[in-house]
Design a protein around this motif. Structure first.
Motif, mmCIF file in Angstrom:
data_model
loop_
_atom_site.group_PDB
_atom_site.id
_atom_site.type_symbol
_atom_site.label_atom_id
_atom_site.label_comp_id
_atom_site.label_asym_id
_atom_site.label_seq_id
_atom_site.Cartn_x
_atom_site.Cartn_y
_atom_site.Cartn_z
ATOM 1 N N ALA A 123 0.848 -1.200 0.000
ATOM 2 C CA ALA A 123 0.000 0.000 0.000
ATOM 3 C C ALA A 123 0.880 1.246 0.000
ATOM 4 N N LYS A 124 0.375 2.273 -0.683
ATOM 5 C CA LYS A 124 1.145 3.523 -0.753
ATOM 6 C C LYS A 124 0.815 4.439 0.424
ATOM 7 N N TYR A 125 1.671 5.412 0.620
ATOM 8 C CA TYR A 125 1.362 6.563 1.474
ATOM 9 C C TYR A 125 1.988 7.762 0.787
ATOM 10 N N GLU A 222 -2.394 12.349 -16.521
ATOM 11 C CA GLU A 222 -1.751 11.085 -16.114
ATOM 12 C C GLU A 222 -2.506 10.415 -14.971
ATOM 13 N N SER A 223 -3.537 11.064 -14.481
ATOM 14 C CA SER A 223 -4.222 10.557 -13.282
ATOM 15 C C SER A 223 -5.246 9.493 -13.672
ATOM 16 N N LYS A 224 -4.910 8.234 -13.365
ATOM 17 C CA LYS A 224 -5.776 7.149 -13.853
ATOM 18 C C LYS A 224 -7.101 7.058 -13.100
ATOM 19 N N HIS A 225 -7.147 7.552 -11.872
ATOM 20 C CA HIS A 225 -8.376 7.373 -11.084
ATOM 21 C C HIS A 225 -9.300 8.588 -11.121
ATOM 22 N N SER A 226 -8.798 9.736 -11.584
ATOM 23 C CA SER A 226 -9.559 10.985 -11.407
ATOM 24 C C SER A 226 -10.936 10.960 -12.046
ATOM 25 N N ILE A 234 -16.205 11.460 -5.258
ATOM 26 C CA ILE A 234 -15.228 11.220 -4.181
ATOM 27 C C ILE A 234 -14.280 12.411 -4.244
ATOM 28 N N LYS A 235 -13.804 12.707 -5.449
ATOM 29 C CA LYS A 235 -12.999 13.916 -5.661
ATOM 30 C C LYS A 235 -13.913 14.998 -6.254
ATOM 31 N N ARG A 236 -13.725 16.220 -5.795
ATOM 32 C CA ARG A 236 -14.542 17.330 -6.312
ATOM 33 C C ARG A 236 -13.742 18.225 -7.234
HETATM 34 N N1 BYC Z 1 2.062 10.086 -2.976
HETATM 35 O O1 BYC Z 1 -4.875 8.597 -10.319
HETATM 36 P P1 BYC Z 1 -4.238 9.387 -9.246
HETATM 37 C C1 BYC Z 1 -1.328 14.821 6.066
HETATM 38 C C2 BYC Z 1 -0.713 7.632 -6.496
HETATM 39 S S1 BYC Z 1 -1.447 13.336 5.229
HETATM 40 C C3 BYC Z 1 1.925 8.762 -3.168
HETATM 41 O O2 BYC Z 1 -4.256 10.857 -9.384
HETATM 42 P P2 BYC Z 1 -6.043 9.557 -6.985
HETATM 43 C C4 BYC Z 1 -0.361 14.970 7.127
HETATM 44 C C5 BYC Z 1 -2.191 7.300 -6.367
HETATM 45 O O3 BYC Z 1 -2.471 6.762 -5.096
HETATM 46 C C6 BYC Z 1 -2.320 13.778 3.767
HETATM 47 N N2 BYC Z 1 1.117 8.243 -4.137
HETATM 48 O O4 BYC Z 1 -4.855 8.917 -7.829
HETATM 49 C C7 BYC Z 1 0.010 13.911 7.912
HETATM 50 C C8 BYC Z 1 -2.339 6.307 -7.494
HETATM 51 O O5 BYC Z 1 -1.712 5.059 -7.133
HETATM 52 P P3 BYC Z 1 -2.506 3.640 -7.030
HETATM 53 C C9 BYC Z 1 -2.436 12.703 2.776
HETATM 54 C C10 BYC Z 1 0.449 9.127 -4.918
HETATM 55 O O6 BYC Z 1 -6.254 8.686 -5.805
HETATM 56 C C11 BYC Z 1 0.990 14.053 8.890
HETATM 57 C C12 BYC Z 1 -1.444 6.880 -8.566
HETATM 58 O O7 BYC Z 1 -0.490 7.673 -7.894
HETATM 59 N N3 BYC Z 1 -3.570 13.074 1.950
HETATM 60 O O8 BYC Z 1 -2.032 15.706 5.755
HETATM 61 O O9 BYC Z 1 -7.230 9.856 -7.840
HETATM 62 C C13 BYC Z 1 1.630 15.284 9.074
HETATM 63 C C14 BYC Z 1 -2.190 7.691 -9.591
HETATM 64 O O10 BYC Z 1 -2.718 8.922 -9.049
HETATM 65 C C15 BYC Z 1 0.558 10.507 -4.754
HETATM 66 C C16 BYC Z 1 -4.318 12.178 1.285
HETATM 67 O O11 BYC Z 1 -4.054 11.006 1.295
HETATM 68 C C17 BYC Z 1 1.411 10.991 -3.740
HETATM 69 N N4 BYC Z 1 1.602 12.289 -3.523
HETATM 70 O O12 BYC Z 1 -5.462 10.980 -6.501
HETATM 71 C C18 BYC Z 1 1.237 16.361 8.308
HETATM 72 C C19 BYC Z 1 -5.536 12.748 0.583
HETATM 73 N N5 BYC Z 1 -0.222 11.110 -5.671
HETATM 74 O O13 BYC Z 1 -3.305 3.715 -5.765
HETATM 75 C C20 BYC Z 1 0.258 16.228 7.341
HETATM 76 C C21 BYC Z 1 -6.471 11.718 0.029
HETATM 77 C C22 BYC Z 1 -0.793 10.126 -6.381
HETATM 78 O O14 BYC Z 1 -3.339 3.504 -8.239
HETATM 79 N N6 BYC Z 1 -6.054 11.253 -1.275
HETATM 80 N N7 BYC Z 1 -0.372 8.942 -5.940
HETATM 81 O O15 BYC Z 1 -1.433 2.614 -6.936
HETATM 82 C C23 BYC Z 1 -6.325 11.900 -2.421
HETATM 83 O O16 BYC Z 1 -6.905 12.958 -2.428
HETATM 84 C C24 BYC Z 1 -5.942 11.233 -3.709
HETATM 85 O O17 BYC Z 1 -5.707 9.851 -3.451
HETATM 86 C C25 BYC Z 1 -4.664 11.858 -4.397
HETATM 87 C C26 BYC Z 1 -4.335 11.042 -5.654
HETATM 88 C C27 BYC Z 1 -4.976 13.294 -4.796
HETATM 89 C C28 BYC Z 1 -3.471 11.834 -3.464
#
Ligand code: BYC
Length: 329
Positions: A123-125, A222-226, A234-236
């Motif tokens: 799993a990613k972070y 490049e964003s496959k899930h957007s 889920i995303k706005r």
């Molecule tokens: N890092 O199709 P996409 C915090 C991955 S913690 C790693 O655009 P999606 C804090 C993506 O998962 C805040 N991986 O994906 C804590 C996907 O891979 P898989 C953390 C990344 O989901 C402690 C692939 O790339 N916030 O605030 O539509 C101290 C393709 O991307 C990243 C969240 O988690 C990355 N940067 O959009 C201080 C917010 N970017 O799964 C502060 C919730 C992309 O297909 N998450 N990937 O293998 C989201 O909003 C969305 O998941 C994302 C990515 C915007 C991050």
């Protein structure tokens, strides 16, 4: 519902999705379009469930791993007050991780499975937490930029179509907003301090600016899930839209601090009202995702050690709960 092993996309290992009728899918989309919240027991397409498990668990892992770079400065905070504030912030991040694991569990995935996937590297972070915190100014910069970017991304998640995730995000965003201010306050003090302190603040900004922009994910193209995630609300906003909002909000803050953004292409475009900025190093982004960032190995080792060290606490809690359950029965 499933509670067993999930594959990398959050799909039960070795299992196929049950067939979904066009009528069910259409009715589901209608609910989404009508801004109804989807709740844990409601019917949902398997792909919607998978997307949420993937995103929410990655989000939870980011909060938990994100405690490490800041935890690194708990024993070296410059004053007692700063130490107390940082301690509270790091504890908040643990709380965020727990709400988010809880939200993901409502989708039928077990916490043990999510943790196992994190520790196995499956799993990613967020990439941002694979960079080192070299000076106290890094703590200010994380609060200012990393929490700032997180808020920009997470405020719209309060309106996410999945109820348990949206509700968890409300409290998280309130706390993140305090975190961002405490970070900016650290930067303000450093920038109004000695030349050496200001140079330390500039150095931290130079190292954290580009990784902060990477937090928003790849370009929309490049964003496959957007596309799916936007259709399901889920995303706005898209990755690029949120990144632009963050740049527009942050550049004036850097100017206020008297710091220079490490981007020679950065300029204000009067016509559009936006700051135009240079190209992100996507190779670096992909390298860090692939596990080759400066601290990837260290972060997972530390997390694994903590998990092992805490085994006796989990065992004791389970034994205690079993004893109570037996008494009640
Ligand atoms: N890092 O199709 P996409 C915090 C991955 S913690 C790693 O655009 P999606 C804090 C993506 O998962 C805040 N991986 O994906 C804590 C996907 O891979 P898989 C953390 C990344 O989901 C402690 C692939 O790339 N916030 O605030 O539509 C101290 C393709 O991307 C990243 C969240 O988690 C990355 N940067 O959009 C201080 C917010 N970017 O799964 C502060 C919730 C992309 O297909 N998450 N990937 O293998 C989201 O909003 C969305 O998941 C994302 C990515 C915007 C991050």
């Amino acid at each position: 519902m499933y509670t067993q092993g999930l594959d990398q996309q959050g799909k039960p290992e070795g299992k196929r999705d049950a067939p979904e009728s066009a009528a069910d899918l259409e009715a589901f989309q209608k609910r989404i379009d009508a801004e109804e919240k989807i709740e844990a027991k409601d019917w949902m397409p398997a792909a919607y469930r998978r997307t949420l498990v993937r995103q929410i668990s990655q989000h939870a892992h980011s909060e938990i791993i994100g405690m490490q770079p800041e935890g690194n400065w708990l024993t070296r905070a410059p004053t007692l007050k700063r130490k107390a504030i940082l301690l509270a912030k790091v504890q908040d991040e643990a709380g965020h991780g727990l709400y988010l694991y809880g939200a993901a569990e409502t989708l039928g995935v077990s916490r043990d499975q999510m943790v196992a996937d994190l520790l196995s590297g499956k799993a990613k972070y967020s990439t941002i937490f694979n960079y080192p915190t070299l000076t106290w100014a890094d703590i200010g910069t994380i609060g200012w930029l990393v929490d700032g970017a997180a808020i920009m991304n997470q405020i719209p998640l309060c309106r996410c179509s999945y109820g348990p995730y949206a509700r968890a995000m409300v409290r998280i965003c309130k706390e993140e907003s305090f975190h961002q201010r405490q970070g900016f306050d650290i930067m303000l003090v450093l920038c109004r301090g000695s030349g050496e302190q200001k140079a330390m603040a500039q150095d931290a900004l130079d190292r954290w600016w580009w990784p902060s922009l990477m937090m928003f994910g790849p370009h929309d193209s490049e964003s496959k899930h957007s596309a799916k995630s936007m259709a399901w609300k889920i995303k706005r906003f898209s990755n690029d839209e949120l990144r632009q909002k963050f740049v527009d909000a942050t550049v004036p803050q850097a100017e206020f601090l008297g710091l220079k953004m490490p981007d020679d292409d950065l300029r204000y475009d009067k016509k559009s009202g936006h700051y135009r900025f240079g190209e992100i190093d996507w190779q670096e982004f992909h390298d860090v995702i692939a596990g080759n960032g400066p601290c990837n190995r260290q972060r997972l080792e530390q997390r694994t050690r903590a998990q092992d060290d805490g085994a006796w606490v989990r065992e004791a809690a389970c034994a205690h709960a079993a004893k109570h359950a037996a008494k009640a029965a």
